[in-house]
Structures are given as C-alpha cells and as structure tokens.
Scaffold this motif. Sequence first.
Motif, PDB file in Angstrom:
ATOM      1  N   SER A 435      -0.102  29.679 -29.384  1.00  0.00           N
ATOM      2  CA  SER A 435       0.370  28.402 -29.914  1.00  0.00           C
ATOM      3  C   SER A 435       0.686  28.524 -31.397  1.00  0.00           C
ATOM      4  O   SER A 435       0.066  29.309 -32.132  1.00  0.00           O
ATOM      5  N   VAL A 436       1.657  27.739 -31.842  1.00  0.00           N
ATOM      6  CA  VAL A 436       2.097  27.789 -33.231  1.00  0.00           C
ATOM      7  C   VAL A 436       1.191  26.921 -34.092  1.00  0.00           C
ATOM      8  O   VAL A 436       0.854  25.788 -33.731  1.00  0.00           O
ATOM      9  N   VAL A 437       0.801  27.463 -35.232  1.00  0.00           N
ATOM     10  CA  VAL A 437      -0.007  26.710 -36.192  1.00  0.00           C
ATOM     11  C   VAL A 437       0.899  25.702 -36.890  1.00  0.00           C
ATOM     12  O   VAL A 437       1.927  26.081 -37.461  1.00  0.00           O
ATOM     13  N   PRO A 438       0.569  24.423 -36.859  1.00  0.00           N
ATOM     14  CA  PRO A 438       1.407  23.438 -37.550  1.00  0.00           C
ATOM     15  C   PRO A 438       1.286  23.582 -39.060  1.00  0.00           C
ATOM     16  O   PRO A 438       0.352  24.192 -39.575  1.00  0.00           O
ATOM     17  N   ASP A 439       2.252  23.030 -39.778  1.00  0.00           N
ATOM     18  CA  ASP A 439       2.180  23.020 -41.235  1.00  0.00           C
ATOM     19  C   ASP A 439       0.865  22.375 -41.676  1.00  0.00           C
ATOM     20  O   ASP A 439       0.354  21.455 -41.032  1.00  0.00           O
ATOM     21  N   GLN A 440       0.324  22.889 -42.776  1.00  0.00           N
ATOM     22  CA  GLN A 440      -0.994  22.472 -43.226  1.00  0.00           C
ATOM     23  C   GLN A 440      -0.941  21.845 -44.613  1.00  0.00           C
ATOM     24  O   GLN A 440      -0.283  22.366 -45.516  1.00  0.00           O
ATOM     25  N   LYS A 441      -1.659  20.761 -44.783  1.00  0.00           N
ATOM     26  CA  LYS A 441      -1.795  20.124 -46.073  1.00  0.00           C
ATOM     27  C   LYS A 441      -2.804  20.883 -46.917  1.00  0.00           C
ATOM     28  O   LYS A 441      -3.846  21.332 -46.417  1.00  0.00           O
ATOM     29  N   ASP A 442      -2.513  21.018 -48.206  1.00  0.00           N
ATOM     30  CA  ASP A 442      -3.440  21.661 -49.128  1.00  0.00           C
ATOM     31  C   ASP A 442      -4.482  20.622 -49.551  1.00  0.00           C
ATOM     32  O   ASP A 442      -4.166  19.619 -50.196  1.00  0.00           O
ATOM     33  N   ARG A 443      -5.743  20.869 -49.200  1.00  0.00           N
ATOM     34  CA  ARG A 443      -6.780  19.852 -49.406  1.00  0.00           C
ATOM     35  C   ARG A 443      -7.870  20.276 -50.389  1.00  0.00           C
ATOM     36  O   ARG A 443      -8.601  19.420 -50.901  1.00  0.00           O
ATOM     37  N   VAL A 444      -8.023  21.573 -50.638  1.00  0.00           N
ATOM     38  CA  VAL A 444      -9.113  22.066 -51.476  1.00  0.00           C
ATOM     39  C   VAL A 444      -8.503  22.909 -52.587  1.00  0.00           C
ATOM     40  O   VAL A 444      -8.059  24.030 -52.353  1.00  0.00           O
ATOM     41  N   PHE A 445      -8.458  22.353 -53.809  1.00  0.00           N
ATOM     42  CA  PHE A 445      -7.754  23.063 -54.885  1.00  0.00           C
ATOM     43  C   PHE A 445      -8.330  22.660 -56.223  1.00  0.00           C
ATOM     44  O   PHE A 445      -9.179  21.767 -56.314  1.00  0.00           O
TER      45      PHE A 445
END
Length: 445
Positions: A435-445
């Motif tokens: 399965s394809v990994v969906p686009d991910q939001k950057d949450r820890v920065f």
Amino acid sequence: MVHRQALTTGMTGMTALAVACAVAFAAAPAATAGSSPGESRADCPRLSTKLKWYGDNRERLQRMIDEQGTCSGKSARSGPSGQGREQGDGQRPVAAFDWDNTVVKNDVSDATLAWMLRHDKVLQPRSWKSTDKWLTDDTHRALTRACGTSVPAGRPLPTSTDTGCTDEILDVYLDEETSDGKAAFAGEWNHRRTVPGYVWLTQLFAGHSPAALTGFAREARKEALAAPVGSEQKVGTHTMAGYVRYYEQQRDLISTLRKAGFDVWIVSASAEPIVRAWTPGAGIPGNRVIGVRNVVEDGRLTTGVQGCGDVKDDTGGDVLTYMDGKRCWLNKVVYGIEGAEAFRLQDPAHRIAFGAGDAETDVTFVDDATAGHLAVNRNKTELMCRAYDNADRRWLVNPMFIEPDPKQKTPYPCATEGYMNTDGVAGPMRRADGSVVPDQKDRVF
C-alpha cells in the motif's frame, strides 16, 4: 554527512516477541509526577530526567530499554558492551546510531575538510580525473585550472592562501557543480548505495595515513567544540558551519543503552578515521565504529573504497555506508553476513533492536530495527515519511536538540516522491503490504 534526501521498504517477518515489544514501545504512557515506566526496578539503567526530550519520547525510549535490555529477563548480559572484537557477539540487543546530526549537531567531515583546507593538508593528486570515476572532464579542467600543476603530486596544495583552489574544491563537494555551473559528476550509480560527492570527499584524504586523518579530525574537533553555538567560519569565500556539539540527550541515551546491555554501534557516511576522533566523547569504543573505509596501501589511504556484500573493494565507491549500504555494512560487520545477502532484510534475530538517524542516509537501517526507531527531524522526506506513517507503531520523532529548524515541510510528498529508486528517480513510498503511504503532515519540529 548532511547534503541530500531518500528511504527503504517496510519491515516483514516480525516474531510474536517483536510484536509484543512493538506494542509496549508504542503504548508507553507519558510520565506522571512521581512515576515512570520501570520505576519499580531500581536496578534498571535510567535515562536522565534532567534532559529535555519532545513529548513522551524519553518515557517511550525507557520502556523500550526496559523491554529489550537487562531488565527484560532476556539473555542480554549486563555491563558496557563493545569491549571485545569488532563483530557483534550475537547475544546482546544491538542499537545503531548515525553520527552527523544524529549524535552531534553539524557534520564532522565538513569540519575536518574545512580545517584541512585552512591548514594546507589536501594533497595534489596525480590528476583530478584520477580521484573519482564519476568526476566529469569539465570538473577535471576546472580543478586543474584553479589549483594549478606546479605543486608535485602528493605534496600539499596551498589552500590556506589559494582561495581559487579552495573555492573550486568546495564548489564540487558542497554544490556538486564547478564554479561556472557545470555538473561535477556524471554517469550511473545505485542511488540507494552511494553518492559520488560523498565518495570524492573521502578521496580528497588520499595520501595520508588513517592515523594522520584522525589527528586532523581531532584538531578540527577542538576548534568546533570551542566555537560558540551558531557560529560560522569562512573557508575560501564559502561560509560553513563553525561549530559542532554533542547532543547531551543522545550521549545519555547511548550510555543508558550500554549499561542496559545493548551492543551500541555507530554507522556513518563520514570517513571512519574522522568519526573515530569523535566517538570517545559519546562513550563509543573504536571497535564499534563503521564509516567509509578507504583501501589502505603502504599505510596510506587511497582513492579506492572497501566494498560490501557482492561489491568488491576498490570499485570506486559503488557502495558506501549510505542508505542500503548502511544495512549491508551492519549485516557484514555486526552479524557476519557476507555476499549479496548482506543487502537483504534479515530475520528479526539478525537485525538491530534500535536505530537512530536524521536523513536519507539512515532510513534503511533505522527502518530495519525491530524494537524502536528514532528520527531526528531535519525535514528529510523519505525518513520523515516513514517516521510519520509509523506503520509498526515504534517510530519516535524528535526535533533537533540544538537549533531546531522552525520550518514545517507540509505535506511530505510520500505518495508521489517519498521513495528514492536506484536510478535516482523518486516514486511513491510503499509499506510492506504494497500500500502507498499517503502524504504526511510535519508535526514535530
């Protein structure tokens, strides 16, 4: 090493024990006042509560250490690891860390090259074209023009005063271009095993003994640790980072892992003699360091690079401790796996328990870990796609401990450009089930 971006396939074949450890690692609760996971075992090695981690990362790391180390009741032996021969003993859980920007802030290879250029320690090659098989004719001509031919081969170039030579070397290394904008490297290579610019950097050290290169790195280390955090330095007309610092959280984590019976290794895309100058400061003995290993002849480094798996020595750097090459070298050195099999994902008994990294160079070995993965967020797409997808529920993300990047990279294009293919073309990142990994939001920065 710090300059690029990419990743690997998902994990397969987990045992029931690995699944149980995964659940424990993922589900560890945040610490509450007066309590933390494993506190009832006073003899369990503990992470310092005085050092700041993001969210509940410290508590989850502690749970992983307790589940995998000497407090688990498993066969892991007590006491610091790494006192014997280089190869792992097969009895301790293994933890592996990248070095640059994972254990320390900034890049020790860059710091060493800068010091060498400022102290006339780069030697004139027989010809620039002979240093690297991917170096273009344009680059050969640009370097020859900038650095001249009056210095005999094997003698130091006057880079402390010859700004043109210094700038051309740094243009090729840092930007992969000549000063007039032509591509520095060309040809074909496996983009999951090597980077010509990384190879060329190690080839700039040719002619010196490994001990001499370690000595240069120690001098660079003194300067970098003394320089203020955030400082920069001028090398030629280029501006480069002027300081390096150990991450105290990572030093504490390494120390705690070793006390808990883990066999702790460094696997770095920097030249091994350079990394060896730094690792004692993190409690890592020299026989637990894997970096780029150049072929040594008559006691001196050559432009040849040692191979791994089914890649022979002195093939010009077809495989480095980079991406899939880091897996190969860990399999070769720690587990004694030879041939093409060293590039393949192994069964859980022959994989590291814990891995930590910050960039595309690290994604394969960090993803291979069976009990926990730590991603230090430097906005590197493939690593962060894998970390945020968190398919096995064992990934931790932490901002850089010093000067974290305040910029979000949102979204990470995981579904279209999350995975670097061997030909250098980015494509969709996939999980172990396809399965394809969906686009991910950057949450820890």
